[in-house]
Scaffold this active site. Structure first.
Site, PDB file in Angstrom:
ATOM      1  N   GLY A  96       2.729  -3.129  -1.829  1.00 58.88           N
ATOM      2  CA  GLY A  96       2.847  -4.378  -2.989  1.00 58.88           C
ATOM      3  C   GLY A  96       1.946  -4.165  -3.913  1.00 58.88           C
ATOM      4  O   GLY A  96       2.224  -4.363  -5.072  1.00 58.88           O
TER       5      GLY A  96
ATOM      6  N   ARG B 242      -2.621   6.355   7.181  1.00 62.58           N
ATOM      7  CA  ARG B 242      -3.694   5.449   6.798  1.00 62.58           C
ATOM      8  C   ARG B 242      -4.984   5.717   7.444  1.00 62.58           C
ATOM      9  O   ARG B 242      -6.140   5.385   6.716  1.00 62.58           O
ATOM     10  CB  ARG B 242      -3.288   3.932   6.833  1.00 62.58           C
ATOM     11  CG  ARG B 242      -2.313   3.572   5.821  1.00 62.58           C
ATOM     12  CD  ARG B 242      -1.827   2.132   5.882  1.00 62.58           C
ATOM     13  NE  ARG B 242      -0.873   1.723   4.925  1.00 62.58           N
ATOM     14  CZ  ARG B 242      -0.054   0.494   4.812  1.00 62.58           C
ATOM     15  NH1 ARG B 242      -0.133  -0.189   5.698  1.00 62.58           N
ATOM     16  NH2 ARG B 242       0.556   0.442   3.805  1.00 62.58           N
TER      17      ARG B 242
END
Length: 397
Positions: free
Chosen positions: A374, A41
């Site tokens: 999510g 990330r």
């Protein structure tokens, strides 16, 4: 989706001397000593930061890390390890600033990392007063954190309401483009792989995809529930018997469109859930009462791989077996390599999926790897994510 894109602002030369606030997703895993164990990330966030610096902007970056208690700083919640790694990647010092909501000193060409944004009281509830404070820090707000795009928080939504300019960073750009390509204008056949432990957590995804895809491959505990719905024995395997009607509804919805949910013809079973448990391949109809299904069998894997090789577009969320255990990893590996070998557009997302991709070293052969968990799932459900909604609204205001 009509949103203002950060790359367009850079190309137009509109960032020189501007205060740019980048909401990144730098939520990386740390070990017990506070060392970063996987930095995907952080590396994915570097292009946006570099672009802003090269454009002559005064750059502020923030992110959440872990799940801190608002207003209660603990060393384990600090972005200090992230600042150090970001500095290594950028080849420059990255100062870490605490207590930043009341003001930040940063000059054009400089970069600062603002401490864990979830330490700010009101962040998670999208407090308007906090959002306005953040917006006052900048001339341009950039959301480059797709992993948080499904949450309406002060640093992902509220600030975008009040900042003078609000735009999508390159990661958000890429997600929009990849998802549009995969689900809204796909090359067919469109095949989706949805795996996980429970149907209940992904039921809305399955129902949504049943209206779109040509093949819906289910795996893990979800596959067990579908096997049970098809009248097959599953022994003591994880399943949700109360959702058999829902599973049958998905199967019928696919069948009505001339599509299919392939049911495993063979499986790999064990007597216990452990890495060293002896693995046995059985026909799906021969699963015994004391068997645990931990992977799809070789015949099933070969059949699914062949279907994937015929696909025009592939959406992948979840390994089809307990791939962390070597004896039960072969189904997931077969699926992963079939996707990698196919000259089709593929998009993959979800933490376990990314772990499987890394394990088999196929990162470069997946069309697009989503950085969100999510958020990726909610996109598959057909939802409009809050971050996209506010950026689209600002673009047309």
């Amino acid at each position: 989706m009509n949103v203002l894109r950060f790359s367009d602002l850079c190309a137009q030369g509109k960032l020189a001397g501007q205060r740019v606030f980048i909401r990144a997703d730098l939520n990386v895993p740390l070990d017990d000593q506070g060392r970063i164990t996987e930095d995907t990330r952080i590396r994915a966030s570097v292009p946006c930061i570099r672009e802003a610096l090269d454009a002559g902007a005064a750059v502020m970056v923030t992110s959440h890390l872990g799940r801190p208690t608002e207003g209660e700083f603990k060393p384990a919640d600090s972005l200090a390890p992230v600042a150090a790694r970001l500095g290594e990647l950028l080849g420059r010092e990255v100062p870490l600033v605490s207590g930043w909501t009341d003001g930040v000193e940063v000059a054009p060409g400089q970069l600062v990392l603002l401490e864990n944004c979830r330490l700010n009281k009101g962040e998670k509830k999208n407090d308007p007063a906090l959002a306005r404070k953040m917006a006052a820090l900048c001339d341009v707000y950039v959301n480059d954190a797709f992993g948080t795009a499904h949450r309406a928080e002060a640093s992902t939504y509220g600030i975008a309401e009040y900042a003078p300019v609000a735009c999508a960073g390159p990661l958000l750009d890429a997600e929009i483009d990849a998802i549009t390509r995969a689900l809204r204008n796909p090359k067919r056949p469109l095949v989706a792989i949805v795996a996980g432990s429970k149907v209940s957590t992904k039921l809305t995804i399955l129902k949504s995809l049943a209206d779109k895809v040509d093949q819906l491959i289910v795996g893990g505990g979800i596959a067990n529930t579908f096997m049970l719905a098809a009248g097959l024995p599953i022994g003591k395997s994880l399943a949700e018997p109360d959702l058999l009607d829902d599973a049958r509804a998905v199967i019928e919805a696919m069948r009505a469109r001339g599509a299919a949910v392939p049911i495993p013809v063979d499986v790999v079973v064990a007597q216990r859930f452990a890495a060293d448990a002896p693995a046995t391949v059985k026909a799906a109809a021969d699963v015994a009462e004391d068997d645990l299904i931990l992977d799809i069998g070789p015949r099933t894997a070969a059949q699914l791989a062949e279907q994937l090789r015929q696909a025009g577009t592939i959406v992948w969320n979840g390994p089809v077996g307990v791939f962390e255990f070597e004896a039960f990893s072969h189904g997931t590996e077969t699926i992963a390599r079939a996707i990698a070998d196919r000259d089709a557009f593929s998009i993959a997302g979800g933490g376990d999926t990314l772990a499987a991709i890394a394990k088999y070293g196929i990162e470069e052969r997946i069309g697009y790897i989503s950085t969100g968990g999510g958020a990726f799932l909610e996109i598959l459900e057909g939802k409009t994510l809050p971050a996209f909604e506010i950026l689209a609204r600002r673009a047309t205001a």
